[in-house]
Design a protein around this motif. Sequence first.
Motif, PDB file in Angstrom:
ATOM      1  N   GLU A   1       0.843  -1.189   0.000  1.00 40.48           N
ATOM      2  CA  GLU A   1       0.000   0.000   0.000  1.00 40.48           C
ATOM      3  C   GLU A   1       0.884   1.247   0.000  1.00 40.48           C
ATOM      4  O   GLU A   1       2.084   1.179   0.266  1.00 40.48           O
ATOM      5  CB  GLU A   1      -0.911   0.022   1.234  1.00 40.48           C
TER       6      GLU A   1
ATOM      7  N   LEU B   1      -3.963  -3.658 -14.677  1.00 44.44           N
ATOM      8  CA  LEU B   1      -3.578  -3.436 -13.281  1.00 44.44           C
ATOM      9  C   LEU B   1      -4.800  -3.092 -12.437  1.00 44.44           C
ATOM     10  O   LEU B   1      -5.663  -2.333 -12.859  1.00 44.44           O
ATOM     11  CB  LEU B   1      -2.561  -2.302 -13.191  1.00 44.44           C
ATOM     12  N   ARG B   2      -4.862  -3.643 -11.225  1.00 49.85           N
ATOM     13  CA  ARG B   2      -5.952  -3.350 -10.300  1.00 49.85           C
ATOM     14  C   ARG B   2      -5.387  -2.631  -9.069  1.00 49.85           C
ATOM     15  O   ARG B   2      -4.483  -3.151  -8.407  1.00 49.85           O
ATOM     16  CB  ARG B   2      -6.673  -4.620  -9.866  1.00 49.85           C
ATOM     17  N   THR B   3      -5.917  -1.444  -8.802  1.00 52.97           N
ATOM     18  CA  THR B   3      -5.443  -0.623  -7.695  1.00 52.97           C
ATOM     19  C   THR B   3      -6.635  -0.060  -6.929  1.00 52.97           C
ATOM     20  O   THR B   3      -7.495   0.599  -7.522  1.00 52.97           O
ATOM     21  CB  THR B   3      -4.578   0.550  -8.205  1.00 52.97           C
TER      22      THR B   3
ATOM     23  N   TYR C   1      -1.385   3.340 -13.831  1.00 50.03           N
ATOM     24  CA  TYR C   1      -1.344   4.320 -12.740  1.00 50.03           C
ATOM     25  C   TYR C   1      -1.518   5.738 -13.285  1.00 50.03           C
ATOM     26  O   TYR C   1      -2.146   6.585 -12.644  1.00 50.03           O
ATOM     27  CB  TYR C   1      -0.020   4.215 -11.983  1.00 50.03           C
TER      28      TYR C   1
ATOM     29  N   GLU D   1      -5.072   7.189 -13.541  1.00 47.92           N
ATOM     30  CA  GLU D   1      -5.872   7.282 -12.324  1.00 47.92           C
ATOM     31  C   GLU D   1      -6.719   8.558 -12.207  1.00 47.92           C
ATOM     32  O   GLU D   1      -7.791   8.523 -11.602  1.00 47.92           O
ATOM     33  CB  GLU D   1      -4.982   7.158 -11.089  1.00 47.92           C
TER      34      GLU D   1
ATOM     35  N   ILE E   1      -8.127   2.722  -4.807  1.00 44.56           N
ATOM     36  CA  ILE E   1      -7.824   4.126  -4.523  1.00 44.56           C
ATOM     37  C   ILE E   1      -8.795   4.602  -3.454  1.00 44.56           C
ATOM     38  O   ILE E   1     -10.001   4.350  -3.536  1.00 44.56           O
ATOM     39  CB  ILE E   1      -7.945   5.001  -5.786  1.00 44.56           C
TER      40      ILE E   1
ATOM     41  N   TYR F   1      -2.111  -1.908  -3.907  1.00 39.34           N
ATOM     42  CA  TYR F   1      -1.700  -2.496  -5.184  1.00 39.34           C
ATOM     43  C   TYR F   1      -1.989  -3.993  -5.202  1.00 39.34           C
ATOM     44  O   TYR F   1      -1.306  -4.776  -4.531  1.00 39.34           O
ATOM     45  CB  TYR F   1      -0.216  -2.217  -5.419  1.00 39.34           C
TER      46      TYR F   1
ATOM     47  N   SER G   1      -2.006  -5.806  -8.057  1.00 40.14           N
ATOM     48  CA  SER G   1      -1.339  -6.422  -9.212  1.00 40.14           C
ATOM     49  C   SER G   1       0.157  -6.121  -9.171  1.00 40.14           C
ATOM     50  O   SER G   1       0.580  -5.075  -8.660  1.00 40.14           O
ATOM     51  CB  SER G   1      -1.925  -5.879 -10.526  1.00 40.14           C
TER      52      SER G   1
ATOM     53  N   GLU H   1      -3.362   4.302  -1.922  1.00 42.06           N
ATOM     54  CA  GLU H   1      -3.461   3.289  -2.965  1.00 42.06           C
ATOM     55  C   GLU H   1      -3.081   1.928  -2.394  1.00 42.06           C
ATOM     56  O   GLU H   1      -2.153   1.820  -1.582  1.00 42.06           O
ATOM     57  CB  GLU H   1      -2.547   3.630  -4.149  1.00 42.06           C
TER      58      GLU H   1
ATOM     59  N   HIS I   1      -9.604   0.940  -9.256  1.00 40.28           N
ATOM     60  CA  HIS I   1      -9.125   1.482 -10.534  1.00 40.28           C
ATOM     61  C   HIS I   1      -8.514   0.342 -11.337  1.00 40.28           C
ATOM     62  O   HIS I   1      -7.665  -0.402 -10.839  1.00 40.28           O
ATOM     63  CB  HIS I   1      -8.082   2.570 -10.296  1.00 40.28           C
TER      64      HIS I   1
END
Length: 212
Positions: free
Chosen positions: A81, A203-205, A158, A161, A207, A191, A193, A189, A154
């Motif tokens: 994170e 990518l999956r984030t 990145y 975003e 937020i 993370y 992925s 954030e 998200h």
Amino acid sequence: MAFDYKKEYKEFYLPPAKPQIITVPKMQFVAVRGKGNPNEETGEYKTALELLYGISYTIKMSKMGDHRIDGYFDYVVPPLEGFWWQEKNGKKMPGIDYSNKEEFQWVSLIRLPDFVSKKDFDWAKETVKKKKGLDPSRAELLTITEGLCVQIMHIGSYDNEPATIKLMDDFATEQGYMLDFSETRNHHEIYLSDPRKVAPEKLRTVIRHPIK
């Protein structure tokens, strides 16, 4: 089966790709503070990640050695994170300027189980120093109660975003909330992925922004 925080607490780690309001309880982390561009191959951020993962896996694998932790249970190391912000003339700026990564300030962190005490944490720091040759002086045991937030999943790069963040922040405003950034509450954030293995568009984030 090892305890998996992502699966047991889906509301904090696996939100939908649409905004939602959530209250985040107290959690403890191994944390490293720093500044600068996270994409630099030899920068502070890379060094911070080596230390975070070194300490996290030392604690997880303590079951294999002589150090015994009271209340220990086997678990999956939670995802990386980060809290992010930028400053101008000594004052925190609203929002994030993705075109100026050199000015990032951050706290990078990984969640630790509640059974980890200060004594256990200090043992882990000393262990990574001896076995991995890492300087653990920047690592701290940090407790955070994030409280009321708006969050979203998200999906994508990145650098893309901002559009997702606008959607999220607009939703909070429509629901009668206002953003509540402060010295202790920042852009967050999580993370899910590994960018070394996953294409940018996948990518999956998570937020998350503080609100009131």
